[in-house]
Design a protein around this motif. Structure first.
Motif, short mmCIF file in Angstrom:
data_model
loop_
_atom_site.label_atom_id
_atom_site.label_comp_id
_atom_site.label_asym_id
_atom_site.label_seq_id
_atom_site.Cartn_x
_atom_site.Cartn_y
_atom_site.Cartn_z
N UNK A 17 41.41 45.02 39.16
CA UNK A 17 41.44 45.92 38.01
C UNK A 17 42.85 46.06 37.44
N UNK A 18 42.97 46.69 36.27
CA UNK A 18 44.29 46.84 35.64
C UNK A 18 45.34 47.49 36.54
N UNK A 19 44.95 48.37 37.43
CA UNK A 19 45.92 49.01 38.34
C UNK A 19 46.59 48.01 39.26
N UNK A 20 45.99 46.82 39.42
CA UNK A 20 46.51 45.79 40.31
C UNK A 20 47.45 44.81 39.61
N UNK A 21 47.78 45.09 38.34
CA UNK A 21 48.53 44.10 37.56
C UNK A 21 49.98 44.50 37.29
N UNK A 22 50.77 43.47 37.00
CA UNK A 22 52.14 43.67 36.55
C UNK A 22 52.13 43.81 35.02
N UNK A 23 53.27 44.11 34.39
CA UNK A 23 53.29 44.28 32.93
C UNK A 23 52.83 43.05 32.15
N UNK A 24 52.90 41.87 32.76
CA UNK A 24 52.46 40.65 32.08
C UNK A 24 50.96 40.43 32.14
N UNK A 25 50.24 41.30 32.84
CA UNK A 25 48.78 41.19 32.88
C UNK A 25 48.22 40.35 34.01
N UNK A 26 49.09 39.92 34.92
CA UNK A 26 48.56 39.18 36.07
C UNK A 26 48.65 40.05 37.32
N UNK A 27 47.85 39.68 38.30
CA UNK A 27 47.75 40.47 39.53
C UNK A 27 49.05 40.38 40.33
N UNK A 28 49.52 41.50 40.85
CA UNK A 28 50.69 41.53 41.71
C UNK A 28 50.49 40.60 42.91
N UNK A 29 51.54 39.86 43.27
CA UNK A 29 51.49 39.00 44.45
C UNK A 29 51.16 39.78 45.71
N UNK A 30 51.68 41.01 45.80
CA UNK A 30 51.42 41.84 46.97
C UNK A 30 49.94 42.19 47.12
N UNK A 31 49.24 42.35 46.00
CA UNK A 31 47.81 42.62 46.05
C UNK A 31 47.08 41.40 46.62
N UNK A 32 47.46 40.20 46.15
CA UNK A 32 46.85 38.98 46.68
C UNK A 32 47.17 38.82 48.17
N UNK A 33 48.42 39.11 48.55
CA UNK A 33 48.80 39.01 49.97
C UNK A 33 47.97 39.95 50.81
N UNK A 34 47.71 41.15 50.31
CA UNK A 34 46.89 42.12 51.04
C UNK A 34 45.47 41.60 51.23
N UNK A 35 44.90 41.00 50.19
CA UNK A 35 43.56 40.43 50.31
C UNK A 35 43.54 39.27 51.29
N UNK A 36 44.60 38.46 51.27
CA UNK A 36 44.70 37.33 52.20
C UNK A 36 44.77 37.85 53.64
N UNK A 37 45.57 38.89 53.86
CA UNK A 37 45.70 39.47 55.19
C UNK A 37 44.37 40.06 55.65
N UNK A 38 43.66 40.71 54.74
CA UNK A 38 42.36 41.30 55.08
C UNK A 38 41.36 40.21 55.48
N UNK A 39 41.28 39.13 54.71
CA UNK A 39 40.36 38.04 55.04
C UNK A 39 40.73 37.40 56.37
N UNK A 40 42.04 37.18 56.60
CA UNK A 40 42.48 36.60 57.88
C UNK A 40 42.14 37.52 59.04
N UNK A 41 42.33 38.81 58.85
CA UNK A 41 42.01 39.78 59.90
C UNK A 41 40.52 39.74 60.24
N UNK A 42 39.67 39.74 59.23
CA UNK A 42 38.23 39.73 59.49
C UNK A 42 37.82 38.44 60.20
#
Length: 150
Positions: A17-42
């Protein structure tokens, strides 16, 4: 990557969602890293059937921006085990739901450590590759581990 949801791999699907984005309109790298960590954990948790914690992440690459509204598929796959650790390849794909076009947006490698009930590292079942592709991924994981431990 062709990831499913068996005992060695896990696929996490999200829309950001928009709360996950930087001013340029793309998703923050940290948000993607968090999702990657969550998938790896599961994936590691399901493999070891024990609590796991993240011991490390390496060779994280952001390949293309992920835009608001795209569907993100994060695939984590066990590629090697140590005595108490589990190494996983993690790949993020982003899909434009309007066109169906998808592309790899990020990738990285995570190491998780299994814990016993006292919170101490504990043994995990050894992982054995079943195909040439799995052997290649295992060998790459072992080379990364050797470089890390130098």
């Amino acid at each position: 990557m062709g990831c499913g949801s068996n005992g060695n791999e896990w696929t996490l699907i999200e829309t950001l969602m928009p709360k996950d984005t930087n001013p340029g309109g793309s998703i923050f790298g940290g948000v993607l890293m968090s999702l990657m960590d969550k998938a790896a954990t599961i994936a590691a948790w399901r493999y070891a059937r024990r609590e796991v914690v993240t011991a490390g992440a390496e060779e994280l690459s952001f390949i293309r921006p992920v835009r608001v509204g795209e569907v993100v598929k994060v695939c984590a796959r066990v590629v090697n085990t140590g005595r108490t650790s589990i190494d996983l390849d993690v790949v993020v794909e982003a899909e434009d739901v309007q066109t169906g076009a998808s592309a790899v947006a990020a990738r990285g490698f995570f190491t998780m450590v299994a814990l016993n009930k006292e919170g101490k590292p504990t043994a995990v079942p050894p992982w054995e590759p079943r195909s040439d592709e799995e052997r290649r991924r295992r060998d790459e994981a072992r080379m990364r581990r050797a470089r890390r431990l130098k």
